[in-house]
Write a protein that holds these residues in place. Structure first.
Motif, PDB file in Angstrom:
ATOM      1  N   ARG A  17      20.640  -1.699  -8.125  1.00 27.44           N
ATOM      2  CA  ARG A  17      20.593  -2.234  -6.767  1.00 27.44           C
ATOM      3  C   ARG A  17      19.461  -1.572  -5.984  1.00 27.44           C
ATOM      4  O   ARG A  17      19.266  -0.364  -6.055  1.00 27.44           O
ATOM      5  N   LYS A  18      18.767  -2.365  -5.190  1.00 29.64           N
ATOM      6  CA  LYS A  18      17.667  -1.808  -4.383  1.00 29.64           C
ATOM      7  C   LYS A  18      18.207  -0.949  -3.241  1.00 29.64           C
ATOM      8  O   LYS A  18      17.474  -0.141  -2.671  1.00 29.64           O
ATOM      9  N   ASP A  19      19.478  -1.131  -2.875  1.00 26.66           N
ATOM     10  CA  ASP A  19      20.033  -0.342  -1.769  1.00 26.66           C
ATOM     11  C   ASP A  19      20.577   1.007  -2.233  1.00 26.66           C
ATOM     12  O   ASP A  19      21.163   1.738  -1.446  1.00 26.66           O
ATOM     13  N   VAL A  20      20.387   1.331  -3.521  1.00 20.77           N
ATOM     14  CA  VAL A  20      20.711   2.681  -4.002  1.00 20.77           C
ATOM     15  C   VAL A  20      19.429   3.510  -3.924  1.00 20.77           C
ATOM     16  O   VAL A  20      18.539   3.390  -4.758  1.00 20.77           O
ATOM     17  N   VAL A  21      19.322   4.352  -2.898  1.00 22.96           N
ATOM     18  CA  VAL A  21      18.108   5.148  -2.692  1.00 22.96           C
ATOM     19  C   VAL A  21      18.096   6.321  -3.665  1.00 22.96           C
ATOM     20  O   VAL A  21      17.078   6.661  -4.243  1.00 22.96           O
ATOM     21  N   THR A  22      19.244   6.957  -3.857  1.00 21.63           N
ATOM     22  CA  THR A  22      19.418   8.023  -4.847  1.00 21.63           C
ATOM     23  C   THR A  22      20.716   7.745  -5.599  1.00 21.63           C
ATOM     24  O   THR A  22      21.764   7.620  -4.976  1.00 21.63           O
ATOM     25  N   GLY A  23      20.629   7.622  -6.910  1.00 21.58           N
ATOM     26  CA  GLY A  23      21.833   7.361  -7.699  1.00 21.58           C
ATOM     27  C   GLY A  23      22.404   8.659  -8.217  1.00 21.58           C
ATOM     28  O   GLY A  23      22.268   9.713  -7.595  1.00 21.58           O
ATOM     29  N   ASP A  26      21.798  13.726  -8.468  1.00 19.42           N
ATOM     30  CA  ASP A  26      21.551  14.675  -7.380  1.00 19.42           C
ATOM     31  C   ASP A  26      22.928  15.094  -6.865  1.00 19.42           C
ATOM     32  O   ASP A  26      23.946  14.808  -7.489  1.00 19.42           O
ATOM     33  N   ASP A  27      22.988  15.808  -5.743  1.00 21.19           N
ATOM     34  CA  ASP A  27      24.287  16.278  -5.267  1.00 21.19           C
ATOM     35  C   ASP A  27      25.151  15.143  -4.733  1.00 21.19           C
ATOM     36  O   ASP A  27      26.369  15.167  -4.854  1.00 21.19           O
ATOM     37  N   CYS A  28      24.515  14.173  -4.094  1.00 18.07           N
ATOM     38  CA  CYS A  28      25.210  12.997  -3.575  1.00 18.07           C
ATOM     39  C   CYS A  28      24.430  11.763  -3.993  1.00 18.07           C
ATOM     40  O   CYS A  28      23.261  11.852  -4.342  1.00 18.07           O
ATOM     41  N   ALA A  29      25.086  10.618  -3.905  1.00 15.82           N
ATOM     42  CA  ALA A  29      24.357   9.355  -3.931  1.00 15.82           C
ATOM     43  C   ALA A  29      23.949   9.029  -2.502  1.00 15.82           C
ATOM     44  O   ALA A  29      24.677   9.339  -1.552  1.00 15.82           O
TER      45      ALA A  29
END
Lengths: 321, 321
Positions: A17-23, A26-29
């Motif tokens: 999805r393009k609205d997932v900036v960080t999947g 990392d520590d958070c999505a």
């Protein structure tokens, strides 16, 4: 393969999805929520031995864990977008994990939902799924909007999953030709996501049926301050359930649970648009009764006459939002 | 009291935040996310016997379950807003639930976080917490931004929680005056939420220390494609840990886990604003080394000279986002 690698191998994929900036990774999505919508969140836990048999096919279990969670979003008319998965496992079993991931991710892909993180821990087998979606503020389907005169509808059929479970417990013997579709109802329910979204602005209230109509409709009645009449002879039941004795039939249809169909109310003014709205939802709907003024109770009718039913409850202190 | 009532009694409260449009009591929670921010989501599971002792004080357990989850938001500089709680319990124990709710909700209130739903199920004791917050897109602290020349900093002290755990296991004997503060580090860690938010635009990378500096700093190094030098004599350690033999001291400080401090990197250009940014964060910070060009490895220095350390890993296949 190390344990981290196993998990990555089965579950970690680049965001689709393009609205997932960080999947995951990392520590958070980090997710982009549209400015004109509300965020809808629901969380469900399935515990081995309580919600499913420990030896359940992992592909079906992966499907079901996500499906019951998607059903909560469907119940509010929300569009699913992202999901977190917390998996607790007694040991790393690669074949089991491959199956579970397959069932879970295939259903996620079908609804364009990205798995955006979660947690893997060692312990007794249990699965917590937290789905996130979006819904326009004015379109969300709540439990508290039912008014006297509204018609009560359900999607699909009721009691099929509970009947399959009775078969697994050895309490009923089902004809072999009926079994596959009933087992699918139990183990691979189809969340009514498309129907829920189509009901935005049409239904006055709604929810999904997880514990059974008798219990779940009660939530709408209490939240809305109304009563209901349900016509038992209009309930959509699978053929194999119609063939059961009366007491068992009503018990499973109304209090068996695991239906994951939507129950919703429709004002008379919206009756005309209902069929059109749901034309592409991929599921039949049935009118089963009406909302009436009065205490939050259900009056059961059979061929127009009141009947009294004794239903046994089902409570493993499940309280889900 | 019925089982549903028990749960409602301890956990269900009217929403306090104005951005909670629908709280618990419907199929989903509905939340308003500001248009100029990203949604940050993290999920953690704590399992009895793996992450905590079954007889742990429930007030402290409620605090810790939320604290470790808040720590993941802090690691990205996000502001916590909403939390879901999935609690699996072997039985309804009202005293235990009251304690757990107290510890959980007091910490939630401290950070203005609303409990917006979840699930209660019967089964082996485990707790899954899913925190949601917001962060400006440009301010989020990622793992992949470290550059050669950046200084490496940590908040608070390292190894105190691991030392307390060794005491509980009977592996070390701590002086009674040191024990309360170390046990608090283990059982009631303070998530560095304020520090994380203050580091927006100051730190080039960061994360929270859950498995220990040696393992967690590795995530930054791999994501950023850089190496690090850590000066062991600059590590902020509790007095009682300084008193331990060398091997145990480094093992607990670097690989003991459960620190829930932030580790972050700061470019030279930002050094001047760091102290001011963190002046009100309520925690000391220590410079412990620097990022260097090269392979994603840590070089350990003691009084400026390289030393080799043997650290034992700790892996219960935990992979959390």
């Amino acid at each position: 393969m190390g344990e981290f690698d196993v998990i990555r191998h089965f579950f970690q994929r680049p965001p689709r999805r393009k609205d997932v900036v960080t999947g995951s990774g990392d520590d958070c999505a980090l997710l982009r929520v549209p400015a004109d919508a509300l965020l809808a969140v629901s969380t469900d836990t399935l515990v081995s031995g309580i919600h499913f048999f420990a030896d359940m096919d992992p592909v079906r279990l992966g499907h079901k864990a996500l499906a019951v969670n998607l059903s909560d979003l469907a119940a509010m008319g929300a569009e699913p977008r992202w999901v977190s998965l917390a998996l607790t496992l007694p040991q790393i079993d690669e074949a089991w994990l491959a199956g579970f991931a397959q069932g879970f991710l295939e259903l996620a892909d079908f609804f364009h939902v990205d798995l955006i993180g979660g947690d893997m821990t060692r312990g007794p087998l249990s699965i917590t799924v937290s789905i996130k979606g979006v819904v326009p503020e004015q379109g969300a389907m709540h439990r508290n909007g039912a008014k006297p005169g509204d018609a009560i509808w359900v999607t699909g059929e009721l009691g099929g999953a509970a009947l399959a479970l009775q078969h697994q417990f050895g309490q009923v013997m089902l004809p072999s030709e009926a079994l596959p579709s009933l087992l699918e109802r139990l183990e691979q329910p189809t969340p009514r996501v498309v129907a829920g979204m189509a009901l935005r602005g049409v239904a006055s209230s709604g929810l999904d049926l997880s514990d059974g109509l008798a219990s779940d409709l009660g939530h709408i009645l209490r939240a809305s301050g109304v009563g209901a009449q349900i016509e038992l002879d209009r309930l959509p039941l699978p053929q194999a359930l119609l063939a059961q004795p009366d007491a068992l039939r009503w018990q499973l249809a109304l209090a068996g649970g695991d239906d994951y169909e939507l129950c919703f109310t429709v004002p008379e003014a919206q009756r005309g648009v209902l069929a059109t709205a749901l034309a592409n939802a991929g599921v039949n709907i049935s009118e089963i009764g009406r909302i009436v003024a009065g205490a939050p109770q259900i009056e059961w009718l059979y061929r127009g006459e009141p009947v009294s039913l004794v239903l046994n409850g089902w409570d493993h202190f499940k309280e889900s939002t």
